[in-house]
Design an enzyme around this catalytic site. Structure first.
Site, PDB file in Angstrom:
ATOM      1  N   HIS A   9      -0.069  -9.076  12.656  1.00 39.29           N
ATOM      2  CA  HIS A   9      -1.209  -8.691  11.830  1.00 39.29           C
ATOM      3  C   HIS A   9      -0.770  -7.538  10.927  1.00 39.29           C
ATOM      4  O   HIS A   9      -0.062  -6.631  11.355  1.00 39.29           O
ATOM      5  CB  HIS A   9      -2.366  -8.254  12.735  1.00 39.29           C
ATOM      6  CG  HIS A   9      -3.543  -7.724  11.970  1.00 39.29           C
ATOM      7  ND1 HIS A   9      -4.034  -8.338  10.849  1.00 39.29           N
ATOM      8  CD2 HIS A   9      -4.324  -6.619  12.159  1.00 39.29           C
ATOM      9  CE1 HIS A   9      -5.067  -7.651  10.384  1.00 39.29           C
ATOM     10  NE2 HIS A   9      -5.254  -6.602  11.163  1.00 39.29           N
ATOM     11  N   CYS A  13     -10.195  -8.854  12.945  1.00 42.41           N
ATOM     12  CA  CYS A  13      -8.846  -9.174  12.448  1.00 42.41           C
ATOM     13  C   CYS A  13      -8.093 -10.160  13.337  1.00 42.41           C
ATOM     14  O   CYS A  13      -7.081 -10.716  12.921  1.00 42.41           O
ATOM     15  CB  CYS A  13      -8.023  -7.907  12.298  1.00 42.41           C
ATOM     16  SG  CYS A  13      -8.705  -6.799  11.072  1.00 42.41           S
ATOM     17  N   ASN A  38      -4.586  -4.953   4.397  1.00 39.62           N
ATOM     18  CA  ASN A  38      -5.095  -5.614   5.603  1.00 39.62           C
ATOM     19  C   ASN A  38      -6.137  -6.653   5.195  1.00 39.62           C
ATOM     20  O   ASN A  38      -7.236  -6.297   4.784  1.00 39.62           O
ATOM     21  CB  ASN A  38      -5.708  -4.557   6.525  1.00 39.62           C
ATOM     22  CG  ASN A  38      -6.267  -5.150   7.814  1.00 39.62           C
ATOM     23  OD1 ASN A  38      -6.373  -6.371   7.956  1.00 39.62           O
ATOM     24  ND2 ASN A  38      -6.637  -4.288   8.748  1.00 39.62           N
TER      25      ASN A  38
HETATM   26  N1  ACO Z   1      -5.655   9.765   1.220  1.00 46.35           N
HETATM   27  C1  ACO Z   1      -5.342  11.046   1.519  1.00 46.35           C
HETATM   28  N2  ACO Z   1      -5.667  11.625   2.689  1.00 46.35           N
HETATM   29  C2  ACO Z   1      -6.328  10.863   3.599  1.00 46.35           C
HETATM   30  C3  ACO Z   1      -6.683   9.544   3.352  1.00 46.35           C
HETATM   31  C4  ACO Z   1      -6.326   8.997   2.096  1.00 46.35           C
HETATM   32  N3  ACO Z   1      -6.607   7.708   1.756  1.00 46.35           N
HETATM   33  N4  ACO Z   1      -7.337   9.047   4.430  1.00 46.35           N
HETATM   34  C5  ACO Z   1      -7.381  10.033   5.344  1.00 46.35           C
HETATM   35  N5  ACO Z   1      -6.781  11.132   4.838  1.00 46.35           N
HETATM   36  C6  ACO Z   1      -6.620  12.442   5.453  1.00 46.35           C
HETATM   37  C7  ACO Z   1      -7.654  12.721   6.512  1.00 46.35           C
HETATM   38  O1  ACO Z   1      -8.844  13.201   5.945  1.00 46.35           O
HETATM   39  C8  ACO Z   1      -6.960  13.761   7.351  1.00 46.35           C
HETATM   40  O2  ACO Z   1      -7.077  14.999   6.704  1.00 46.35           O
HETATM   41  P1  ACO Z   1      -7.265  16.374   7.532  1.00 46.35           P
HETATM   42  O3  ACO Z   1      -6.018  16.492   8.374  1.00 46.35           O
HETATM   43  O4  ACO Z   1      -7.420  17.395   6.475  1.00 46.35           O
HETATM   44  O5  ACO Z   1      -8.501  16.147   8.367  1.00 46.35           O
HETATM   45  C9  ACO Z   1      -5.481  13.330   7.300  1.00 46.35           C
HETATM   46  O6  ACO Z   1      -5.370  12.463   6.159  1.00 46.35           O
HETATM   47  C10 ACO Z   1      -5.000  12.626   8.536  1.00 46.35           C
HETATM   48  O7  ACO Z   1      -5.954  11.617   8.890  1.00 46.35           O
HETATM   49  P2  ACO Z   1      -5.683  10.606  10.052  1.00 46.35           P
HETATM   50  O8  ACO Z   1      -6.832   9.659  10.115  1.00 46.35           O
HETATM   51  O9  ACO Z   1      -5.324  11.341  11.303  1.00 46.35           O
HETATM   52  O10 ACO Z   1      -4.383   9.848   9.485  1.00 46.35           O
HETATM   53  P3  ACO Z   1      -3.465   8.757  10.161  1.00 46.35           P
HETATM   54  O11 ACO Z   1      -2.075   9.151  10.068  1.00 46.35           O
HETATM   55  O12 ACO Z   1      -3.987   8.321  11.496  1.00 46.35           O
HETATM   56  O13 ACO Z   1      -3.621   7.513   9.158  1.00 46.35           O
HETATM   57  C11 ACO Z   1      -4.808   5.419   9.082  1.00 46.35           C
HETATM   58  C12 ACO Z   1      -4.875   6.942   8.928  1.00 46.35           C
HETATM   59  C13 ACO Z   1      -3.885   4.908   8.013  1.00 46.35           C
HETATM   60  C14 ACO Z   1      -6.199   4.861   8.900  1.00 46.35           C
HETATM   61  C15 ACO Z   1      -4.231   5.064  10.465  1.00 46.35           C
HETATM   62  O14 ACO Z   1      -4.873   5.810  11.461  1.00 46.35           O
HETATM   63  C16 ACO Z   1      -4.389   3.600  10.800  1.00 46.35           C
HETATM   64  O15 ACO Z   1      -3.807   2.722  10.164  1.00 46.35           O
HETATM   65  N6  ACO Z   1      -5.165   3.296  11.858  1.00 46.35           N
HETATM   66  C17 ACO Z   1      -5.374   1.930  12.282  1.00 46.35           C
HETATM   67  C18 ACO Z   1      -6.389   1.328  11.398  1.00 46.35           C
HETATM   68  C19 ACO Z   1      -6.460  -0.152  11.538  1.00 46.35           C
HETATM   69  O16 ACO Z   1      -5.525  -0.800  11.919  1.00 46.35           O
HETATM   70  N7  ACO Z   1      -7.620  -0.681  11.159  1.00 46.35           N
HETATM   71  C20 ACO Z   1      -7.817  -2.056  11.052  1.00 46.35           C
HETATM   72  C21 ACO Z   1      -7.956  -2.762  12.354  1.00 46.35           C
HETATM   73  S1  ACO Z   1      -8.079  -4.424  12.020  1.00 46.35           S
HETATM   74  C22 ACO Z   1      -9.718  -4.904  11.757  1.00 46.35           C
HETATM   75  O17 ACO Z   1     -10.360  -5.377  12.654  1.00 46.35           O
HETATM   76  C23 ACO Z   1     -10.326  -4.751  10.401  1.00 46.35           C
END
Ligand code: ACO
Length: 342
Positions: free
Chosen positions: A269, A133, A299
C-alpha cells in the site's frame, strides 16, 4: 485425480502430491489515473507546507485528482476495461464484481452495481467492500474464495477511490497525502499456482487514528469541523501501520512455509515511503524489489495496490511465476495481505 476445494499449499506453493489444486489466478491487470496532477508546489500555494517537507516525510512529489464530476465509478470503469482487455475477457464472462472503495459514488446502489451496468455485465453478483485503504486486499480475498470454491469462473476485482473529495484542504497534515485513482484485476480459476493465501485483520479500537466523522446514520452535520473530511492522528497511525505490516508479512510467509528470500516483489500500500521502506527492511528486501508509486500517485487508498501492480506488470518488472506479497493498511483500522504467484 481429486479436485480439492479446501486446501493448503505445500512449501513453495506447489500442489501437494496427488491433488489437483484449484487456484484463483490473476489473468489480467488494469489501472486508471485522472489527468489532473497536483504537485507539491501547487499545495504550497494552498496550505502552509513545503515540497521539501512533503518529500522528506512522505516521499510524495505529486498526486492525481479527479476532474469535477468525475466519480469513483468513472475511474473504476476505465481500470476494469483495461484489466478485461489484458485478461482477454468480455463483460459476458464476468460472473462476480467486487469493488473495494470507501468513496462510493452514491450510498446505494453500490459502485460495483454502477460499474456492472456500464460494462454490461448485468446479472452477476456485484458489491462493494469498505475497508478503507485495505479495500482492494479485502475484495481480492472475497473473490479468491469464490473462485477457488468453483462458484466464480471470472471475477472482476477493483480498488477505486476519489479520496480527495473528502479532504480538508485547509489541513496540511492530511491534504498533502491523498490522491485519486483505480486499479483492477481479473481472477480466473487455474491449476497453475495463483493466490496462495490472503490474511485479513481489523481492530476497531483504533478508530480515532483515522476516520471520517459523518454518515447516513450519524448524520451529515454541516458545521465547521464536522464536514465530510478525513481526521487523522498521523504519527500514531504511522507506528501502528509499521507494526501491523511487519506482522502481516511474517504471517503470510509462515502460513505458506516460505522464507523471506523466496519473495520476488513486495507490492505494498502506498501511504508513505517511510512505511514502505520500514516494511521492506523488516523483510530484508532491497528497495529494487519493492514497487513504489507513492511518489507520483500519493495515497490512493483502495486504488494503490492494484495501481502499483498494474504499473509493474505493464513495464515488465513483474513476470509470470514470480512470488508477490501485497499488503495494505487503512482506517478502521484494517490491514491484510495477499501472497501469490503472478
Ligand atoms: N507541511 C509542513 N509541516 C507539517 C505538515 C505539512 N504538510 N503536516 C504536519 N506538519 C508539521 C506538524 O504540524 C508538526 O509540527 P510541530 O512539530 O510544530 O507540531 C510536524 O510537522 C511533525 O508532525 P508529525 O505528524 O509528527 O509528522 P510525521 O513525521 O509523523 O509525518 C505523516 C506526518 C506524514 C502524516 C506521517 O505521520 C504518516 O504518514 N502517518 C501515516 C498516515 C497514513 O498512512 N495514513 C493513511 C492510512 S491509509 C487510509 O486508510 C486512508
Amino acid at each position: 485425480r481429486v479436485r480439492c476445494r479446501a486446501w493448503r499449499a505445500a512449501p513453495s506453493g506447489l500442489p501437494r502430491e496427488g491433488l489437483t489444486v484449484l487456484y484463483s489466478r490473476i489473468a489480467g491487470t488494469g489501472s486508471y489515473l485522472p489527468d489532473r496532477v497536483l504537485s507539491n508546489a501547487d499545495l504550497e500555494r494552498i496550505v502552509d507546507t513545503t515540497d521539501a517537507w512533503i518529500q522528506e516525510r512522505t516521499g510524495i512529489r505529486q498526486r492525481h485528482v479527479a476532474a469535477d464530476g468525475q466519480t469513483t465509478a468513472d475511474l473504476a470503469e476505465m481500470a476494469a476495461l483495461r484489466a478485461m482487455e489484458a485478461a482477454g475477457v468480455t463483460a459476458a464472462d464476468i460472473d462476480m464484481l467486487v469493488v473495494g472503495t470507501t468513496t462510493p459514488d452514491l450510498i446505494f446502489p453500490s459502485t460495483a452495481c454502477l460499474v456492472q451496468a456500464r460494462l454490461g455485465a448485468n446479472g452477476c453478483a456485484a458489491f462493494d467492500v469498505n475497508a478503507a485503504c485495505s479495500g482492494f486486499i479485502y475484495a481480492l480475498s472475497m473473490a479468491d474464495k469464490f473462485v477457488r470454491s468453483g462458484q466464480s469462473k471470472c471475477a472482476l476485482v477493483i480498488g477505486a477511490e476519489t479520496l480527495t473529495r473528502m479532504i480538508d484542504w485547509t489541513d496540511r497534515g492530511t491534504c498533502v497525502l491523498f490522491g485519486d485513482g483505480a486499479g483492477a484485476v481479473v481472477l480466473k480459476p487455474s491449476e497453475e499456482t495463483g493466490i496462495l493465501s490472503t490474511h485479513l485483520h481489523a481492530d476497531g479500537g483504533y478508530k480515532e487514528l483515522l476516520f471520517n466523522p459523518v454518515g447516513v446514520s450519524a448524520g451529515f452535520i454541516d458545521e465547521p469541523g464536522h464536514g465530510v473530511k478525513v481526521k487523522m492522528i498521523g504519527n500514531e497511525l504511522f507506528k501502528v501501520a509499521v507494526r501491523a505490516l511487519a506482522r502481516t508479512a511474517e504471517e503470510a510467509l509462515a502460513a505458506n512455509e516460505l522464507p523471506q528470500e523466496a519473495l520476488d516483489w513486495l507490492v505494498p500500500h502506498q501511504a508513505n515511503l517511510r512505511i514502505i521502506t520500514a516494511t521492506a527492511r523488516h523483510l530484508g528486501l532491497p528497495m529494487e524489489r519493492v514497487i513504489v508509486t507513492v511518489d507520483r500517485h500519493g495515497n490512493t487508498s483502495s486504488g494503490s495496490v492494484p495501481l502499483a501492480l498494474d504499473e509493474a506488470v505493464r513495464d515488465g518488472r513483474i513476470q509470470r511465476g514470480q512470488l508477490l506479497l501485497m499488503e495494505a493498511f487503512g482506517g478502521g483500522i484494517t490491514w491484510g495481505s495477499a501472497l501469490l504467484r503472478y
